[in-house]
Scaffold this motif. Structure first.
Motif, PDB file in Angstrom:
ATOM      1  N   ALA A  35      32.675  12.699  35.800  1.00 31.28           N
ATOM      2  CA  ALA A  35      32.935  13.183  37.156  1.00 31.28           C
ATOM      3  C   ALA A  35      34.403  13.555  37.327  1.00 31.28           C
ATOM      4  O   ALA A  35      34.735  14.575  37.916  1.00 31.28           O
ATOM      5  CB  ALA A  35      32.543  12.111  38.164  1.00 31.28           C
ATOM      6  N   ASP A  36      35.290  12.698  36.785  1.00 33.39           N
ATOM      7  CA  ASP A  36      36.718  12.925  36.984  1.00 33.39           C
ATOM      8  C   ASP A  36      37.246  14.094  36.171  1.00 33.39           C
ATOM      9  O   ASP A  36      37.972  14.942  36.664  1.00 33.39           O
ATOM     10  CB  ASP A  36      37.513  11.689  36.553  1.00 33.39           C
ATOM     11  CG  ASP A  36      37.257  10.506  37.449  1.00 33.39           C
ATOM     12  OD1 ASP A  36      36.576  10.701  38.471  1.00 33.39           O
ATOM     13  OD2 ASP A  36      37.730   9.402  37.132  1.00 33.39           O
ATOM     14  N   ARG A  37      36.902  14.089  34.884  1.00 28.50           N
ATOM     15  CA  ARG A  37      37.621  14.969  33.970  1.00 28.50           C
ATOM     16  C   ARG A  37      36.769  16.034  33.313  1.00 28.50           C
ATOM     17  O   ARG A  37      37.284  16.938  32.666  1.00 28.50           O
ATOM     18  CB  ARG A  37      38.207  14.132  32.832  1.00 28.50           C
ATOM     19  CG  ARG A  37      39.089  13.004  33.247  1.00 28.50           C
ATOM     20  CD  ARG A  37      40.471  13.510  33.490  1.00 28.50           C
ATOM     21  NE  ARG A  37      41.388  12.425  33.723  1.00 28.50           N
ATOM     22  CZ  ARG A  37      42.038  11.764  32.761  1.00 28.50           C
ATOM     23  NH1 ARG A  37      41.833  12.085  31.498  1.00 28.50           N
ATOM     24  NH2 ARG A  37      42.867  10.793  33.060  1.00 28.50           N
ATOM     25  N   LEU A  68      48.251  17.582  39.091  1.00 28.90           N
ATOM     26  CA  LEU A  68      49.313  17.245  40.028  1.00 28.90           C
ATOM     27  C   LEU A  68      50.702  17.501  39.460  1.00 28.90           C
ATOM     28  O   LEU A  68      51.629  17.809  40.181  1.00 28.90           O
ATOM     29  CB  LEU A  68      49.208  15.759  40.377  1.00 28.90           C
ATOM     30  CG  LEU A  68      48.365  15.423  41.586  1.00 28.90           C
ATOM     31  CD1 LEU A  68      48.128  13.942  41.635  1.00 28.90           C
ATOM     32  CD2 LEU A  68      49.056  15.883  42.860  1.00 28.90           C
ATOM     33  N   SER A  69      50.820  17.347  38.146  1.00 27.25           N
ATOM     34  CA  SER A  69      52.156  17.375  37.572  1.00 27.25           C
ATOM     35  C   SER A  69      52.687  18.797  37.458  1.00 27.25           C
ATOM     36  O   SER A  69      51.962  19.727  37.295  1.00 27.25           O
ATOM     37  CB  SER A  69      52.145  16.727  36.196  1.00 27.25           C
ATOM     38  OG  SER A  69      51.075  17.222  35.444  1.00 27.25           O
ATOM     39  N   LYS A  99      35.286  12.222  24.746  1.00 27.64           N
ATOM     40  CA  LYS A  99      36.336  11.396  24.129  1.00 27.64           C
ATOM     41  C   LYS A  99      36.129   9.923  24.499  1.00 27.64           C
ATOM     42  O   LYS A  99      36.285   9.033  23.662  1.00 27.64           O
ATOM     43  CB  LYS A  99      37.717  11.848  24.597  1.00 27.64           C
ATOM     44  CG  LYS A  99      38.207  13.090  23.884  1.00 27.64           C
ATOM     45  CD  LYS A  99      39.622  13.419  24.316  1.00 27.64           C
ATOM     46  CE  LYS A  99      39.991  14.804  23.837  1.00 27.64           C
ATOM     47  NZ  LYS A  99      41.090  15.373  24.622  1.00 27.64           N
ATOM     48  N   ALA A 100      35.773   9.696  25.760  1.00 26.98           N
ATOM     49  CA  ALA A 100      35.540   8.320  26.200  1.00 26.98           C
ATOM     50  C   ALA A 100      34.349   7.708  25.467  1.00 26.98           C
ATOM     51  O   ALA A 100      34.372   6.546  25.068  1.00 26.98           O
ATOM     52  CB  ALA A 100      35.318   8.280  27.706  1.00 26.98           C
ATOM     53  N   PRO A 147      31.752   7.981  35.296  1.00 21.22           N
ATOM     54  CA  PRO A 147      32.971   8.282  36.039  1.00 21.22           C
ATOM     55  C   PRO A 147      33.903   9.277  35.332  1.00 21.22           C
ATOM     56  O   PRO A 147      34.422  10.180  35.986  1.00 21.22           O
ATOM     57  CB  PRO A 147      33.660   6.933  36.174  1.00 21.22           C
ATOM     58  CG  PRO A 147      32.679   5.909  35.806  1.00 21.22           C
ATOM     59  CD  PRO A 147      31.559   6.548  35.096  1.00 21.22           C
ATOM     60  N   VAL A 148      34.092   9.119  34.038  1.00 16.78           N
ATOM     61  CA  VAL A 148      35.023  10.045  33.372  1.00 16.78           C
ATOM     62  C   VAL A 148      34.482  11.464  33.422  1.00 16.78           C
ATOM     63  O   VAL A 148      35.238  12.427  33.586  1.00 16.78           O
ATOM     64  CB  VAL A 148      35.266   9.647  31.904  1.00 16.78           C
ATOM     65  CG1 VAL A 148      36.307  10.540  31.286  1.00 16.78           C
ATOM     66  CG2 VAL A 148      35.718   8.222  31.813  1.00 16.78           C
ATOM     67  N   LYS A 151      40.820  22.524  36.844  1.00 15.07           N
ATOM     68  CA  LYS A 151      41.399  21.891  38.028  1.00 15.07           C
ATOM     69  C   LYS A 151      42.914  21.891  37.874  1.00 15.07           C
ATOM     70  O   LYS A 151      43.431  21.555  36.814  1.00 15.07           O
ATOM     71  CB  LYS A 151      40.880  20.452  38.102  1.00 15.07           C
ATOM     72  CG  LYS A 151      41.163  19.759  39.394  1.00 15.07           C
ATOM     73  CD  LYS A 151      40.753  18.308  39.301  1.00 15.07           C
ATOM     74  CE  LYS A 151      41.782  17.498  38.558  1.00 15.07           C
ATOM     75  NZ  LYS A 151      41.469  16.091  38.433  1.00 15.07           N
ATOM     76  N   ASP A 178      36.768  15.192  28.099  1.00  9.05           N
ATOM     77  CA  ASP A 178      37.271  13.819  28.136  1.00  9.05           C
ATOM     78  C   ASP A 178      36.135  12.809  28.156  1.00  9.05           C
ATOM     79  O   ASP A 178      36.275  11.701  27.641  1.00  9.05           O
ATOM     80  CB  ASP A 178      38.180  13.610  29.351  1.00  9.05           C
ATOM     81  CG  ASP A 178      39.592  14.097  29.054  1.00  9.05           C
ATOM     82  OD1 ASP A 178      39.822  14.538  27.917  1.00  9.05           O
ATOM     83  OD2 ASP A 178      40.448  14.028  29.944  1.00  9.05           O
ATOM     84  N   LEU A 235      35.417   6.688  22.066  1.00 12.41           N
ATOM     85  CA  LEU A 235      36.205   5.457  22.018  1.00 12.41           C
ATOM     86  C   LEU A 235      35.312   4.228  21.981  1.00 12.41           C
ATOM     87  O   LEU A 235      35.661   3.210  21.388  1.00 12.41           O
ATOM     88  CB  LEU A 235      37.114   5.375  23.247  1.00 12.41           C
ATOM     89  CG  LEU A 235      38.340   6.270  23.229  1.00 12.41           C
ATOM     90  CD1 LEU A 235      39.076   6.178  24.548  1.00 12.41           C
ATOM     91  CD2 LEU A 235      39.260   5.892  22.088  1.00 12.41           C
TER      92      LEU A 235
END
Lengths: 214, 438
Positions: free
Chosen positions: B308-310, B437-438, B317-318, B305-306, B434, B314, B321
């Motif tokens: 795919a997301d990021r 949002l911020s 990095k995951a 998932p990470v 990408k 990242d 961890l």
């Protein structure tokens, strides 16, 4: 208590709405995508937000990003993130700003309605609710830090529950011991881990995570 | 690629260059012997003896030109790839196999280009790479002449020229001639040092034109590489599908069937024995949670998932961890590679991390992710005991295969005693990041 809900699967969204409503929450808004989530959070300023990580339009971590963005503008806004997966990376990001009112749970925790609602309430009250799966992985990888090895099995159990965001009373109930015993365990844990003793639940979790992050 | 080149100052390079060319020139002597031997073997082909000797002779020739390729790359920076077409696969022992090898090598233009090289190089090298060395030596000879050698030559009854200066009977007494000799010698030496880099570069180009692959052999090598990597990719994805199918079949699917059966039983028990039905219900709910858990692990194994997301940064990095060793990750990327490349890189890194945890005996890891010169470059360094090799680690071989599909390479540096550095490079372009949002 007013809730903003973000979940893109209509079925699950309806389910969450009715679940929360039966437990006397008021649904301020139920949205299905990232941008409208951010808008709803800023407009309604709810007591708690329940947010799915993966949302349209990008179907990546829109929900998480929107929650983080909202918390940057409204510090301390309580957010409970739900996800199909729990990722340490995301858990750490959520906890990074040090403010209270954070939760990160697997979606299937909804199966156990009572526990789920308890988690929502805890987050709304400024506490934390970390998924046991996140915590156990944190604790597992935390074994690289030698001090954890000094904990007794019972203390490790207490540490895990503590890291999930539970109060001493809740831990006592869960482990079927007296609250005094739990207090003693936590004091031992703090000494063994070299952590300053802190008062509220959230700071306990932060202290635990800060330790594990070392 | 030039890891063996020791950093040298410009001054050092200037000083050394003529002698490098000179050494290349000296190399022509053994090369001529090798060339002659090769020719001799070719001539005895008709006698049959040549067929027996040919493989060793052509290997010798190739070894000789490989030495040239290496030296030219090291000293001029001109990279020369080996041009040889692949030998036929599965060579039979004995005469037949040798004959097939013979015919394939005779048909390889690179063989003839190698031979042409040994014929022409002694002349070419003398006028290019080796020339500055001779000039300098000749300059030094000028000094010696002016100093004492001229006298010896004259006294011995000899008579000669140094450049335009006549070293004759008058030479020992002729002050001007000596000065001219020294001046001329200096000119030669300066000219030698000044011309050396350029002439060596010219020699490098000559080397590449004859020793490097032609367009045809380049294509042939490329086709072979692509065929191999495609086969591996197909095999790997077929194996992956089988694994997914098996996991679904033995895991989630079986649980769902069991749940259906329990639900049937519960339906049946509901009126007769509600207490028992309640216990069964609790079990069924547990089952459903387990099925979800298994599906989740399965999906995580297919597409984390990470990731795919990021994206890759990242995601690594995951991974870090969750790693039992203390891990530091630095990421310098301004975008995301193509998803398949990202995924290959992710699983490659994941495998390397698993290996490090299992075998390195170290306590710390450093991961560096960057995009440079069209390459995604990820290096993983541990402080373990080293000694990892591609030869015996099936895991690392798997990594190599996985990224080989994308023309990626894995470099492993793991001396006994450590540390181990695994670096993978994948050619790829980055898409723009990408917008957040911020």
């Amino acid at each position: 208590m007013r809730v903003v809900l973000a979940e893109d699967l209509a079925l699950l969204r309806e389910g969450l709405v009715s679940l929360l409503e039966t437990h006397d929450f008021e649904i301020a808004a139920a949205v299905d995508n990232g941008p409208s989530l951010l808008k709803a959070l800023l407009d309604h300023r709810p007591d708690v937000a329940v947010v799915d990580v993966r949302l349209p339009p990008s179907f990546t971590d829109e929900g998480l990003q929107a929650a983080l963005a909202a918390r940057r503008r409204v510090p301390g806004l309580p957010v409970l993130v739900l996800s199909q997966y729990v990722e340490q990376l995301y858990a750490r990001e959520l906890l990074a700003d040090g403010g209270g009112g954070i939760g990160y749970l697997l979606k299937d925790r909804v199966f156990d309605a009572a526990q789920f609602v308890d988690a929502v309430r805890r987050v709304a009250a400024g506490g934390t609710a970390m998924d046991p799966e996140v915590v156990s992985r944190l604790v597992a990888t935390g074994t690289r830090g030698a001090p954890l090895a000094r904990l007794t099995p019972r203390e490790t159990e207490v540490l895990e529950l503590m890291a999930q965001g539970r109060s001493n009373a809740a831990i006592a109930e869960r482990l079927v011991v007296t609250e005094r015993a739990v207090t003693k365990h936590t004091a031992n844990i703090f000494t063994k881990l070299d952590l300053p003793v802190a008062a509220d639940d959230n700071r306990r979790v932060l202290a635990v995570l800060a330790y594990l992050n070392r | 690629m030039n890891g063996r080149v020791v950093q040298e100052s410009r001054w050092q390079a200037r000083r050394r260059t003529p002698w490098r060319g000179f050494r290349l020139g000296l190399l022509a002597f053994p090369a001529m012997f090798v060339g002659s031997w090769f020719l001799l073997v070719l001539m005895t082909l008709g006698l049959g003896l040549g067929v027996l000797l040919f493989p060793s002779a052509s290997n010798l020739l190739r070894g000789q030109t490989d030495l040239y390729r290496r030296l030219i790359e090291r000293w001029t920076g001109t990279r020369i790839d080996r041009p040889y077409l692949p030998d036929p696969e599965r060579l039979e022992d004995g005469f037949k196999g040798r004959f097939r090898l013979l015919s394939s090598r005779l048909q390889d233009p690179a063989t003839w280009r190698d031979y042409l090289w040994t014929l022409a190089d002694p002349i070419v090298v003398f006028f290019t790479a080796a020339l500055p060395g001779w000039l300098i030596l000749y300059g030094i000879w000028g000094y010696l002449c002016a100093g004492f050698a001229g006298e010896i030559i004259v006294n011995a009854g000899g008579s000669d020229w140094y450049g335009f200066v006549h070293v004759g009977p008058h030479y020992p007494a002729d002050e001007n001639a000596r000065i001219a000799t020294v001046a001329l010698g200096t000119v030669f030496i300066v000219a030698g040092f000044l011309s050396a880099p350029r002439l060596l570069a010219v020699y490098g180009r000559w080397g590449r034109s004859l020793l490097g692959p032609t367009e045809k052999s380049r294509l042939a090598l490329r086709v072979r590489h692509l065929t191999e990597s495609r086969t591996e990719a197909v095999d790997a994805s077929a194996a992956e599908l089988r694994r997914i199918e098996r996991d679904l079949h033995d895991g989630a699917q079986a649980r769902l069937v069991a749940m259906g059966m329990s639900l049937g039983a519960i339906e049946h028990l509901l009126d007769k024995d509600p207490e028992k039905a309640r216990i069964l219900l609790a079990k069924t709910r547990e089952s459903s949670a387990k099925a979800l858990h298994e599906l989740r692990d399965l999906v995580r194994g297919i597409h984390p998932p990470v990731l795919a997301d990021r994206g890759i940064g990242d995601a690594i990095k995951a991974l870090a961890l969750d790693h039992p060793m203390r891990t530091e990750v630095t990421v310098e990327l301004d975008g995301r590679p193509e998803p398949p490349v990202e995924s290959a890189a992710y699983f490659a890194v994941s495998e390397i991390l698993t290996n490090a945890a299992k075998h390195s005996d170290g306590t710390r890891l450093w991961i560096d992710v960057r995009h440079e010169a069209g390459m995604l470059r990820i290096s993983v360094t541990d402080d373990g005991r080293g000694g990892a090799s591609l030869a015996d680690g099936t895991g690392l071989r798997g990594v190599e295969r996985r990224i080989g599909t994308f023309d990626g390479v894995l470099a492993l540096n793991s001396p006994a005693g450590g540390p181990t550095i695994a670096t993978l490079e994948l050619p790829c372009a980055l898409s723009s990041p990408k917008t957040s949002l911020s």
